[in-house]
Motif scaffolding. Structure first.
Motif, mmCIF file in Angstrom:
data_model
loop_
_atom_site.group_PDB
_atom_site.id
_atom_site.type_symbol
_atom_site.label_atom_id
_atom_site.label_comp_id
_atom_site.label_asym_id
_atom_site.label_seq_id
_atom_site.Cartn_x
_atom_site.Cartn_y
_atom_site.Cartn_z
ATOM 1 N N ILE A 124 0.835 -1.356 -0.041
ATOM 2 C CA ILE A 124 -0.068 -0.020 -0.106
ATOM 3 C C ILE A 124 0.808 1.366 0.088
ATOM 4 O O ILE A 124 1.677 1.484 0.868
ATOM 5 N N LYS A 125 0.765 2.072 -1.028
ATOM 6 C CA LYS A 125 1.149 3.491 -1.130
ATOM 7 C C LYS A 125 0.289 4.596 -0.444
ATOM 8 O O LYS A 125 1.233 5.633 -0.320
ATOM 9 N N GLY A 126 -0.703 4.178 -0.631
ATOM 10 C CA GLY A 126 -1.583 5.552 0.145
ATOM 11 C C GLY A 126 -2.803 4.847 0.467
ATOM 12 O O GLY A 126 -3.472 4.053 -0.152
ATOM 13 N N LEU A 127 -3.163 5.527 1.699
ATOM 14 C CA LEU A 127 -4.685 5.231 1.970
ATOM 15 C C LEU A 127 -5.477 6.458 2.448
ATOM 16 O O LEU A 127 -4.933 7.260 3.281
ATOM 17 N N TYR A 128 -6.541 6.814 1.764
ATOM 18 C CA TYR A 128 -7.285 8.036 1.809
ATOM 19 C C TYR A 128 -8.643 7.956 2.225
ATOM 20 O O TYR A 128 -9.145 7.106 1.392
#
Length: 253
Positions: free
Chosen positions: A167-171
């Protein structure tokens, strides 16, 4: 070697906030309007809502001259077939996605995953840890907030910050925004989310019934379809274009 195809999921632990709707909306918008090569892995077993929608859409295209003509004109204009929708489950989702990539004649830009709305379903965590980006719809409802913040914080603490995932980003994503609610309320919630070390998108999606409009025999403009993009008039004021633009910036597409 880094995978070229991006794996993205709209995921949450609370039903009814739009994870499946956003998966369909963005897949169709990006594929039919923006020229991206999209695929969907429907692993929301056993209901497979997106797969069932594809069946309904396809039946209408084959049986209704109005939609048949629409499909012909669309293919003539964009030279793209409908994106693939694969029925799977959380355990086999990644393997099915890799098979899809290997068997595709063209590079697939993004595969969207529609997952069950609970971390307790077997294989969900295994699949989530392989995502490149996760977007979690959230509304200004205390139960939804508590559930989604717990879900996001758990992923952040147990997978992302400790490097146990791709995971590179959680928004988080504000959705079902009531126009009658005061903006300071959302700003206060956003500040609290920031204090938890979580990120939230700037785009806020309003609460509107038009999101429920699907293809039917009346031929009225529709919003959700797996074989056509959302109607351009219905898009106005829904901030879908802004949402897509913000996501493109994040995922670098």
């Amino acid at each position: 070697m880094e995978r070229e195809t991006l794996f993205i999921a709209f995921s949450t632990q609370k039903g009814g906030v739009g994870k499946t709707a956003f998966t369909v909306l963005l897949s169709s918008y990006m594929h039919y309007l923006d020229g991206k090569s999209i695929a969907v892995i429907d692993c929301d077993f056993p209901q497979h809502s997106i797969m069932e929608m594809r069946k309904r859409d396809s039946e209408l295209v084959f049986s209704d001259p109005f939609y048949k003509r629409m499909a012909f004109n669309q293919f003539k204009e964009i030279k793209k077939k409908a994106y693939p929708v694969i029925a799977s489950n959380p355990i086999d989702a990644i393997e099915d996605a890799e098979k899809l990539i290997a068997g595709s004649a063209e590079k697939i830009d993004i595969i969207f995953f529609d997952l069950p709305g609970t971390m307790n379903s077997k294989g969900v965590v295994k699949t989530l840890r392989e995502m490149d980006f996760i977007f979690a719809p959230i509304s200004a409802d205390r139960l939804v907030l508590a559930s989604t913040l717990s879900f996001a914080s758990s992923l952040n603490e147990n997978l992302i910050t400790v490097g146990k995932s791709s995971i590179k980003g959680l928004y988080l994503l504000w959705t079902m925004v009531d126009a009658r609610e005061k903006t300071p309320l959302y700003d206060a919630y956003t500040d609290a989310i920031d204090e938890l070390g979580l990120s939230i998108l700037n785009t806020r999606i309003p609460d509107t019934k038009r999101f429920r409009r699907e293809m039917d025999e009346t031929h009225r403009p529709f919003f959700r379809s797996t074989v056509f993009p959302p109607d351009k008039q219905l898009i106005k004021g829904c901030y879908i274009e802004e949402l897509v633009a913000e996501i493109y910036q994040i995922i670098n597409v």
